[in-house]
Scaffold this motif. Structure first.
Motif, PDB file in Angstrom:
ATOM      1  N   ASP A 164      -6.102  89.867  16.066  1.00 23.52           N
ATOM      2  CA  ASP A 164      -6.004  91.064  16.900  1.00 23.52           C
ATOM      3  C   ASP A 164      -7.260  91.312  17.738  1.00 23.52           C
ATOM      4  O   ASP A 164      -7.639  92.444  18.000  1.00 23.52           O
ATOM      5  CB  ASP A 164      -5.708  92.306  16.062  1.00 23.52           C
ATOM      6  CG  ASP A 164      -4.323  92.253  15.466  1.00 23.52           C
ATOM      7  OD1 ASP A 164      -4.153  92.808  14.387  1.00 23.52           O
ATOM      8  OD2 ASP A 164      -3.409  91.650  16.076  1.00 23.52           O
ATOM      9  N   GLU A 165      -7.904  90.249  18.191  1.00 25.04           N
ATOM     10  CA  GLU A 165      -9.081  90.352  19.037  1.00 25.04           C
ATOM     11  C   GLU A 165      -8.675  90.896  20.411  1.00 25.04           C
ATOM     12  O   GLU A 165      -7.665  90.503  20.957  1.00 25.04           O
ATOM     13  CB  GLU A 165      -9.663  88.945  19.187  1.00 25.04           C
ATOM     14  CG  GLU A 165     -11.073  88.916  19.616  1.00 25.04           C
ATOM     15  CD  GLU A 165     -11.601  87.499  19.587  1.00 25.04           C
ATOM     16  OE1 GLU A 165     -12.339  87.183  20.520  1.00 25.04           O
ATOM     17  OE2 GLU A 165     -11.258  86.749  18.666  1.00 25.04           O
ATOM     18  N   GLU A 166      -9.437  91.826  20.969  1.00 23.55           N
ATOM     19  CA  GLU A 166      -9.147  92.392  22.278  1.00 23.55           C
ATOM     20  C   GLU A 166     -10.225  91.973  23.263  1.00 23.55           C
ATOM     21  O   GLU A 166     -11.389  91.849  22.908  1.00 23.55           O
ATOM     22  CB  GLU A 166      -9.115  93.920  22.214  1.00 23.55           C
ATOM     23  CG  GLU A 166      -7.960  94.473  21.439  1.00 23.55           C
ATOM     24  CD  GLU A 166      -7.945  95.993  21.446  1.00 23.55           C
ATOM     25  OE1 GLU A 166      -8.855  96.604  22.056  1.00 23.55           O
ATOM     26  OE2 GLU A 166      -7.040  96.551  20.853  1.00 23.55           O
ATOM     27  N   HIS A 167      -9.821  91.789  24.525  1.00 22.45           N
ATOM     28  CA  HIS A 167     -10.759  91.444  25.588  1.00 22.45           C
ATOM     29  C   HIS A 167     -10.499  92.354  26.785  1.00 22.45           C
ATOM     30  O   HIS A 167      -9.471  92.258  27.426  1.00 22.45           O
ATOM     31  CB  HIS A 167     -10.595  89.978  26.004  1.00 22.45           C
ATOM     32  CG  HIS A 167     -10.880  89.023  24.899  1.00 22.45           C
ATOM     33  ND1 HIS A 167     -12.153  88.801  24.415  1.00 22.45           N
ATOM     34  CD2 HIS A 167     -10.062  88.238  24.169  1.00 22.45           C
ATOM     35  CE1 HIS A 167     -12.100  87.922  23.437  1.00 22.45           C
ATOM     36  NE2 HIS A 167     -10.842  87.564  23.271  1.00 22.45           N
TER      37      HIS A 167
ATOM     38  N   GLU B 189     -13.336  83.548  28.814  1.00 21.74           N
ATOM     39  CA  GLU B 189     -14.636  83.022  29.214  1.00 21.74           C
ATOM     40  C   GLU B 189     -15.520  84.126  29.777  1.00 21.74           C
ATOM     41  O   GLU B 189     -15.302  84.611  30.886  1.00 21.74           O
ATOM     42  CB  GLU B 189     -14.420  81.925  30.262  1.00 21.74           C
ATOM     43  CG  GLU B 189     -15.616  81.074  30.480  1.00 21.74           C
ATOM     44  CD  GLU B 189     -15.286  79.867  31.341  1.00 21.74           C
ATOM     45  OE1 GLU B 189     -16.205  79.084  31.562  1.00 21.74           O
ATOM     46  OE2 GLU B 189     -14.139  79.725  31.792  1.00 21.74           O
ATOM     47  N   HIS B 190     -16.502  84.531  28.991  1.00 17.32           N
ATOM     48  CA  HIS B 190     -17.454  85.539  29.449  1.00 17.32           C
ATOM     49  C   HIS B 190     -18.318  84.930  30.543  1.00 17.32           C
ATOM     50  O   HIS B 190     -18.574  83.738  30.555  1.00 17.32           O
ATOM     51  CB  HIS B 190     -18.349  86.002  28.304  1.00 17.32           C
ATOM     52  CG  HIS B 190     -17.579  86.612  27.179  1.00 17.32           C
ATOM     53  ND1 HIS B 190     -18.018  86.569  25.891  1.00 17.32           N
ATOM     54  CD2 HIS B 190     -16.397  87.260  27.144  1.00 17.32           C
ATOM     55  CE1 HIS B 190     -17.144  87.177  25.112  1.00 17.32           C
ATOM     56  NE2 HIS B 190     -16.149  87.599  25.852  1.00 17.32           N
ATOM     57  N   GLY B 191     -18.774  85.780  31.450  1.00 16.03           N
ATOM     58  CA  GLY B 191     -19.664  85.318  32.499  1.00 16.03           C
ATOM     59  C   GLY B 191     -18.949  84.835  33.746  1.00 16.03           C
ATOM     60  O   GLY B 191     -19.592  84.545  34.745  1.00 16.03           O
TER      61      GLY B 191
ATOM     62  N   PHE C  77     -19.894  94.530  26.314  1.00 21.69           N
ATOM     63  CA  PHE C  77     -18.975  94.379  25.187  1.00 21.69           C
ATOM     64  C   PHE C  77     -17.588  94.164  25.747  1.00 21.69           C
ATOM     65  O   PHE C  77     -17.335  94.405  26.926  1.00 21.69           O
ATOM     66  CB  PHE C  77     -19.027  95.588  24.229  1.00 21.69           C
ATOM     67  CG  PHE C  77     -18.838  96.919  24.898  1.00 21.69           C
ATOM     68  CD1 PHE C  77     -17.572  97.485  25.044  1.00 21.69           C
ATOM     69  CD2 PHE C  77     -19.929  97.632  25.377  1.00 21.69           C
ATOM     70  CE1 PHE C  77     -17.397  98.713  25.660  1.00 21.69           C
ATOM     71  CE2 PHE C  77     -19.773  98.865  26.005  1.00 21.69           C
ATOM     72  CZ  PHE C  77     -18.506  99.403  26.142  1.00 21.69           C
ATOM     73  N   GLU C  78     -16.672  93.685  24.900  1.00 20.70           N
ATOM     74  CA  GLU C  78     -15.364  93.267  25.415  1.00 20.70           C
ATOM     75  C   GLU C  78     -14.180  94.059  24.871  1.00 20.70           C
ATOM     76  O   GLU C  78     -13.037  93.642  25.030  1.00 20.70           O
ATOM     77  CB  GLU C  78     -15.161  91.779  25.153  1.00 20.70           C
ATOM     78  CG  GLU C  78     -15.182  91.420  23.689  1.00 20.70           C
ATOM     79  CD  GLU C  78     -15.064  89.925  23.468  1.00 20.70           C
ATOM     80  OE1 GLU C  78     -14.831  89.190  24.430  1.00 20.70           O
ATOM     81  OE2 GLU C  78     -15.187  89.512  22.319  1.00 20.70           O
ATOM     82  N   HIS C  79     -14.439  95.186  24.272  1.00 16.99           N
ATOM     83  CA  HIS C  79     -13.365  96.018  23.713  1.00 16.99           C
ATOM     84  C   HIS C  79     -13.471  97.414  24.303  1.00 16.99           C
ATOM     85  O   HIS C  79     -14.446  97.743  24.995  1.00 16.99           O
ATOM     86  CB  HIS C  79     -13.487  96.067  22.185  1.00 16.99           C
ATOM     87  CG  HIS C  79     -14.851  96.492  21.727  1.00 16.99           C
ATOM     88  ND1 HIS C  79     -15.275  97.802  21.742  1.00 16.99           N
ATOM     89  CD2 HIS C  79     -15.912  95.755  21.291  1.00 16.99           C
ATOM     90  CE1 HIS C  79     -16.525  97.875  21.303  1.00 16.99           C
ATOM     91  NE2 HIS C  79     -16.937  96.639  21.037  1.00 16.99           N
ATOM     92  N   ALA C  80     -12.474  98.222  24.069  1.00 15.99           N
ATOM     93  CA  ALA C  80     -12.531  99.606  24.533  1.00 15.99           C
ATOM     94  C   ALA C  80     -13.753 100.293  23.927  1.00 15.99           C
ATOM     95  O   ALA C  80     -14.110 100.017  22.780  1.00 15.99           O
ATOM     96  CB  ALA C  80     -11.256 100.339  24.134  1.00 15.99           C
ATOM     97  N   PRO C  81     -14.428 101.160  24.681  1.00 16.97           N
ATOM     98  CA  PRO C  81     -15.618 101.827  24.143  1.00 16.97           C
ATOM     99  C   PRO C  81     -15.272 102.677  22.924  1.00 16.97           C
ATOM    100  O   PRO C  81     -14.247 103.350  22.900  1.00 16.97           O
ATOM    101  CB  PRO C  81     -16.113 102.684  25.303  1.00 16.97           C
ATOM    102  CG  PRO C  81     -15.008 102.750  26.284  1.00 16.97           C
ATOM    103  CD  PRO C  81     -14.100 101.606  26.032  1.00 16.97           C
ATOM    104  N   GLU C  82     -16.160 102.605  21.927  1.00 12.94           N
ATOM    105  CA  GLU C  82     -15.930 103.340  20.678  1.00 12.94           C
ATOM    106  C   GLU C  82     -17.032 104.346  20.388  1.00 12.94           C
ATOM    107  O   GLU C  82     -16.764 105.457  19.972  1.00 12.94           O
ATOM    108  CB  GLU C  82     -15.801 102.343  19.521  1.00 12.94           C
ATOM    109  CG  GLU C  82     -14.613 101.408  19.685  1.00 12.94           C
ATOM    110  CD  GLU C  82     -14.640 100.221  18.723  1.00 12.94           C
ATOM    111  OE1 GLU C  82     -15.651 100.040  18.011  1.00 12.94           O
ATOM    112  OE2 GLU C  82     -13.655  99.474  18.715  1.00 12.94           O
TER     113      GLU C  82
END
Length: 184
Positions: A122-125, A31-33, A60-65
């Motif tokens: 394989d979604e990452e948070h 849950e974002h927010g 954003f919700e993943h490691a910075p790219e």
């Protein structure tokens, strides 16, 4: 110092309660927010610990790219170090931030049902987990807390706040519309 073990006992109680709530929350959809903040007050010390989705802090919700994401990540992390500008003690307690500690940023892999699409698999948070240590002249004079946090992180919609203190255990929800709480 005799009071230090008491602070750890309060923190342990709060952390156990928070862990149960966190497990329940993680079992539900990400849950974002919505973040969680635990506050333990004992002796002349106030400990705060926040767990907040990366989306709320950096967008954003993943490691910075990309370079832009790395800059956003560094800027978000820098803002999070300034606990005294994010969380304010209300009252004449004379509290000052003494230490900020980042726990390992977490990427939560969510395994989806095998029938789900490749895009969902394989979604990452990413989450931030930060502790703050405040030293106070007189914690008995703490009458509440305010949360300028929401001005710094507009993607955050709500913090679930658990407080453990000599006055008892309390649970609150704070938001940009109601960014303060009062202890009675």
């Amino acid at each position: 110092m005799i009071r230090l073990p008491l602070l750890f006992a309060f923190t342990l109680t709060a952390t156990s309660t928070l862990a149960t709530a966190s497990e329940t929350r993680q079992a539900d959809a990400h849950e974002h927010g919505h973040g969680q903040l635990t506050i333990a007050i004992a002796g002349a010390e106030v400990e705060m610990e926040i767990e907040i989705p990366g989306m709320d802090i950096v967008g954003f919700e993943h490691a910075p790219e990309t370079d832009a994401q790395h800059k956003a990540f560094d800027a978000g992390k820098a803002k999070l170090t300034e606990g005294d500008s994010l969380f304010s003690v209300v009252g004449e307690a004379g509290c000052a931030l003494k230490e900020t500690h980042f726990h390992e940023e977490e990427d939560h892999d969510h395994d989806h049902d095998k029938k789900s699409s490749e895009a969902e698999h394989d979604e990452e948070h990413m989450e931030f987990h930060v502790s703050y240590h405040f030293s106070c002249e007189d914690t008995a004079k703490i009458s509440g807390f305010s949360f300028p946090f929401f001005k710094h992180f507009p993607n955050s919609e709500e913090l679930d706040v658990q407080i453990v203190s000599p006055k008892g255990q309390f649970q609150f929800e704070v938001s940009p519309d109601e960014p303060a709480l009062t202890l009675n």
